[in-house]
Enzyme design. Sequence first.
Site, PDB file in Angstrom:
ATOM      1  N   LEU C  64       0.835  -1.208   0.000  1.00  0.00           N
ATOM      2  CA  LEU C  64       0.000   0.000   0.000  1.00  0.00           C
ATOM      3  C   LEU C  64       0.871   1.261   0.000  1.00  0.00           C
ATOM      4  O   LEU C  64       2.066   1.208   0.264  1.00  0.00           O
ATOM      5  CB  LEU C  64      -0.914  -0.025   1.228  1.00  0.00           C
ATOM      6  CG  LEU C  64      -1.863  -1.238   1.300  1.00  0.00           C
ATOM      7  CD1 LEU C  64      -2.663  -1.223   2.597  1.00  0.00           C
ATOM      8  CD2 LEU C  64      -2.808  -1.270   0.098  1.00  0.00           C
ATOM      9  N   PRO C  65       0.260   2.417  -0.288  1.00  0.00           N
ATOM     10  CA  PRO C  65       1.073   3.624  -0.494  1.00  0.00           C
ATOM     11  C   PRO C  65       1.742   4.211   0.747  1.00  0.00           C
ATOM     12  O   PRO C  65       2.872   4.697   0.648  1.00  0.00           O
ATOM     13  CB  PRO C  65       0.063   4.638  -1.068  1.00  0.00           C
ATOM     14  CG  PRO C  65      -1.077   3.842  -1.569  1.00  0.00           C
ATOM     15  CD  PRO C  65      -1.143   2.620  -0.694  1.00  0.00           C
ATOM     16  N   THR C  95       6.189   0.641   1.944  1.00  0.00           N
ATOM     17  CA  THR C  95       7.231   1.446   2.598  1.00  0.00           C
ATOM     18  C   THR C  95       6.543   2.471   3.483  1.00  0.00           C
ATOM     19  O   THR C  95       5.870   3.377   2.989  1.00  0.00           O
ATOM     20  CB  THR C  95       8.111   2.160   1.551  1.00  0.00           C
ATOM     21  OG1 THR C  95       8.840   1.172   0.833  1.00  0.00           O
ATOM     22  CG2 THR C  95       9.091   3.121   2.225  1.00  0.00           C
ATOM     23  N   LYS C 170      15.425   0.348   4.968  1.00  0.00           N
ATOM     24  CA  LYS C 170      15.087   0.881   3.655  1.00  0.00           C
ATOM     25  C   LYS C 170      15.176   2.401   3.648  1.00  0.00           C
ATOM     26  O   LYS C 170      15.676   3.008   2.697  1.00  0.00           O
ATOM     27  CB  LYS C 170      13.686   0.452   3.224  1.00  0.00           C
ATOM     28  CG  LYS C 170      13.297   1.196   1.960  1.00  0.00           C
ATOM     29  CD  LYS C 170      12.254   0.592   1.095  1.00  0.00           C
ATOM     30  CE  LYS C 170      12.167   1.456  -0.182  1.00  0.00           C
ATOM     31  NZ  LYS C 170      10.899   1.290  -0.884  1.00  0.00           N
ATOM     32  N   LYS C 245       8.972  11.245  -0.869  1.00  0.00           N
ATOM     33  CA  LYS C 245       8.213  10.564   0.189  1.00  0.00           C
ATOM     34  C   LYS C 245       9.163   9.791   1.113  1.00  0.00           C
ATOM     35  O   LYS C 245       9.063   9.875   2.341  1.00  0.00           O
ATOM     36  CB  LYS C 245       7.207   9.587  -0.442  1.00  0.00           C
ATOM     37  CG  LYS C 245       6.440   8.748   0.580  1.00  0.00           C
ATOM     38  CD  LYS C 245       5.958   7.419   0.001  1.00  0.00           C
ATOM     39  CE  LYS C 245       5.661   6.420   1.123  1.00  0.00           C
ATOM     40  NZ  LYS C 245       5.486   5.036   0.626  1.00  0.00           N
TER      41      LYS C 245
END
Lengths: 294, 294, 294, 294
Positions: C64-65, C95, C170, C245
């Site tokens: 998902l975003p 992420t 990450k 982001k």
Amino acid sequence: MKIGFIGLGHMGGPMAKNLVAAGHELKVFDLVPAAVQSLVDAGATAVVTAAEAASEVEVLISMLPASQHVEGLYLGDTGLLGAIDASTLVIDSSTIAPESARKVAAAAAERGITMIDAPVSGGTAGAAAGTLTFIVGGSSEALERARPVLEKMGKNIFHAGDSGAGQVAKICNNMLLAVLMAGSAEAIQLGVANGLDPKVLSDIMQKSSGRNWALELYNPYPGVMESVPSSNGYQGGFGVDLMAKDLGLAMEAALQTRSSTPMGALARSLYALHSGQGKGALDFSSIQQLFSDL
Amino acid sequence: MKIGFIGLGHMGGPMAKNLVAAGHELKVFDLVPAAVQSLVDAGATAVVTAAEAASEVEVLISMLPASQHVEGLYLGDTGLLGAIDASTLVIDSSTIAPESARKVAAAAAERGITMIDAPVSGGTAGAAAGTLTFIVGGSSEALERARPVLEKMGKNIFHAGDSGAGQVAKICNNMLLAVLMAGSAEAIQLGVANGLDPKVLSDIMQKSSGRNWALELYNPYPGVMESVPSSNGYQGGFGVDLMAKDLGLAMEAALQTRSSTPMGALARSLYALHSGQGKGALDFSSIQQLFSDL
Amino acid sequence: MKIGFIGLGHMGGPMAKNLVAAGHELKVFDLVPAAVQSLVDAGATAVVTAAEAASEVEVLISMLPASQHVEGLYLGDTGLLGAIDASTLVIDSSTIAPESARKVAAAAAERGITMIDAPVSGGTAGAAAGTLTFIVGGSSEALERARPVLEKMGKNIFHAGDSGAGQVAKICNNMLLAVLMAGSAEAIQLGVANGLDPKVLSDIMQKSSGRNWALELYNPYPGVMESVPSSNGYQGGFGVDLMAKDLGLAMEAALQTRSSTPMGALARSLYALHSGQGKGALDFSSIQQLFSDL
Amino acid sequence: MKIGFIGLGHMGGPMAKNLVAAGHELKVFDLVPAAVQSLVDAGATAVVTAAEAASEVEVLISMLPASQHVEGLYLGDTGLLGAIDASTLVIDSSTIAPESARKVAAAAAERGITMIDAPVSGGTAGAAAGTLTFIVGGSSEALERARPVLEKMGKNIFHAGDSGAGQVAKICNNMLLAVLMAGSAEAIQLGVANGLDPKVLSDIMQKSSGRNWALELYNPYPGVMESVPSSNGYQGGFGVDLMAKDLGLAMEAALQTRSSTPMGALARSLYALHSGQGKGALDFSSIQQLFSDL
């Protein structure tokens, strides 16, 4: 006027005392007994729960450390909003995220309660002297209702806009302040390294286009001004960690709006670096130490 | 008083005219015929070599673009210092590297000639109005000799220290100015992105600890102030490329003294980036465009 | 193996197809009908609620975003955790903020459900080719249970630590990547401005101590490498807004831990500035445009 | 081959020894007697002036600290160029401003002397081991003449372009290296502050898109790699002040070409700040200390 006051720390304590001194009837609450006792000694009435402080008062004021405390106090099933009468005006003077301020004010509005965010600047000295600046978010009507109370604690009252706008304006101002302070510090040091006297250079810049609040009232280089933290071992004043906190709020506001704030972001990293080197409790003008061998 | 004046550009031209208007007798020199003619029309006498402008005058003033021009003019086997009488006071008002200013002043001193560096701030408007600020490096005696002349061109005269100190102080001031401007621009935009009115926010910060010259006199956000470049398409004023040049001088001064100037260095990169995007000729407050979609 | 898959966007879609191609039995869910249809065409079974996708499967994968979507999906009174069997392994490959990942994993653990965070790198090309890198946070046992499934979608699987550690690793990697990319771009441009050939300089730095992933595989200067976005108008690849982001997540992690990240914070502001100039959809190597007139 | 060698410091000394060991006949000169004696012990012949070292040799090599030393050695009325035969190939391996390298090479060319700039990377360890990297500016023919000599001191030889290009490429590379090192240091610390193991995180980033020379060979976090300065109290290696010097050269190159180098400029300020805190003699990977409490 009957006023409830929650949060009697370094800022809230002297603010509440000024209200007592002005003749208001205060019910006060804090988790720290000594803080409460100090207000009782000044003439306030201690209550044992936040809900008691919030009930049967014309105005309720809160002054807490961070967003989570304010949300925790007012929201949720056991939150204070359920205990506040719709006729009570709520003033939150904490410096918190605009998003949190808007969330709490919206929840208050759902219950018919009027709430403003009114963060302050001026530090503990301004709190004690009653010379704080209040930057208010909320309706004009609410601000006018709050004004008589705010005027007992401060001398400047600004209306920034709707709910949360007080927080936004304070955050923007303090981000700019950090930039001014770091920029002034490195400019003075650049001059000193190139043979100039810090006082002469500060005077020239203060009368030229480098003029800013830091040079005017709060020179960061030791010995240039009397009675400022830089001439007193960077004791007192507005701490590095508090500035770092406000810069963190600015960065959150930048992230949420995808704003580019390169100078403010660099200032935050410099303050975080400075704090990481054990300087968190010094006055924020001590950023001069990053540039000068002081 | 008999005065020689070399360099009649956007700044030097109006400065020289103010001296003519004050009744001084000027010999003027420039490589551009039109610039010379404009002064001749105002009442000055044209000469055809720099050496002529420098001979038989009480004061010689130069106003040139950069270090290499000043060094080229005064130094070397064919340099002007060989043609200047020891009784002549030399005033260089160019903004150049402190190192260059010291080198030329030292060479002048070897020949018994008194020289001061007296860079200005105030822009072309200040040059025309005779309201420039002079920041002087050199001895106090030399400054007092220069004062009657400088007062015809400016209203503030600061003594920064010995030779080169005028340049250092100007460079530090302008580096700080760039930091203030960029910092104010991004603070205003952060507020706007979070729903605030730029004028309201600017007013609040100007009355609070974010106060600085940019907010006071030169707000970078269009429409906040009248009669400033930001409300006129960023035309006029002090150009991006001129600010970038001064920031370059600040960086050189930082490199030579191994000074850390993170805010100033970032400001320089932002101005260089902005110039690289074709904005070099706009007023330096147009840095707002990097942060706002204007 | 029976697998539920929620989130079939640019990344999730090709990842799910690789699982179908590997012979797994997939129940898929997405809000966009076309995304679902594409998977049905590939052999998956469409379900009409997320809860259906989550029930009676050995593994549930979500892609998902952002944090709020993952928290919204799994948590709360109507959250998916109530519908998942304790024997199901949950893999969230979104992420998101480490804090969110830890919160959801803790809520899962309270119900006896094993969950790992497994964000990916490698972009849409890696998703399609099945060559993604998974960076996993959670127990070693959980990772070993997930490995056979992850190996069908990626070629590298790293174990970063406990819950949330996959997200932290990450975020740190991508912050460093942004620094490498911006640093490489400005270094190449500095060489070009000083007369060097971008390809020659890139080769020299790649074989020297400037060596990094950007120079090796993803040179930002047009024409240096074939088949990279910079040689194709900065189309495709990993978008500026996606990098912005991830840099935002890095800044949040820095704020929460009071970490000083000057290079990463500057990179974020540069990417935000670049996006604000209308470049959000270009590949992130287009940061070269800030420094070069391309 | 008969070779003159001027400058026998930490780099020049071991480089000259490798040439002696390869069977070349060396005439050596340095201002420090002990440095000369060390080469004499190795088999070189001491001469008492630079001019002697430069006369009657096939190749002349210089290895000096900074631009002013190289210009001072070769240029001017008493400069070495007047004493060098046109058949002698001149190799300057100093790291200096490209402008200085071009100026000296042009002056050499006027006298018919072929000169290349050939700055090195690889540090004192590479100098001793004969594994330096040479980055050459000058003609291809000149490089081929130099190659047999350079190969005795290094293992990689790059041709960057015309005169000065070797310096430009080295400067760009080292600016990027500083960015990589500072970026890697803060990324590792961000992970550590968020609970990750520095070795695990470094391994993941090194195998992902954060890959770079610092993570591969020179991890700045203590204990992650053996036999690197970070695991030895940041002793040895490439000093903070040397990196600061190279970053200064990069900034000069940026100023002269009006290039925007925000990441490199920030790295310079961080290294200058670190040096100002008394860390100038430590290895440059000690920049980790700015971010971590080590």
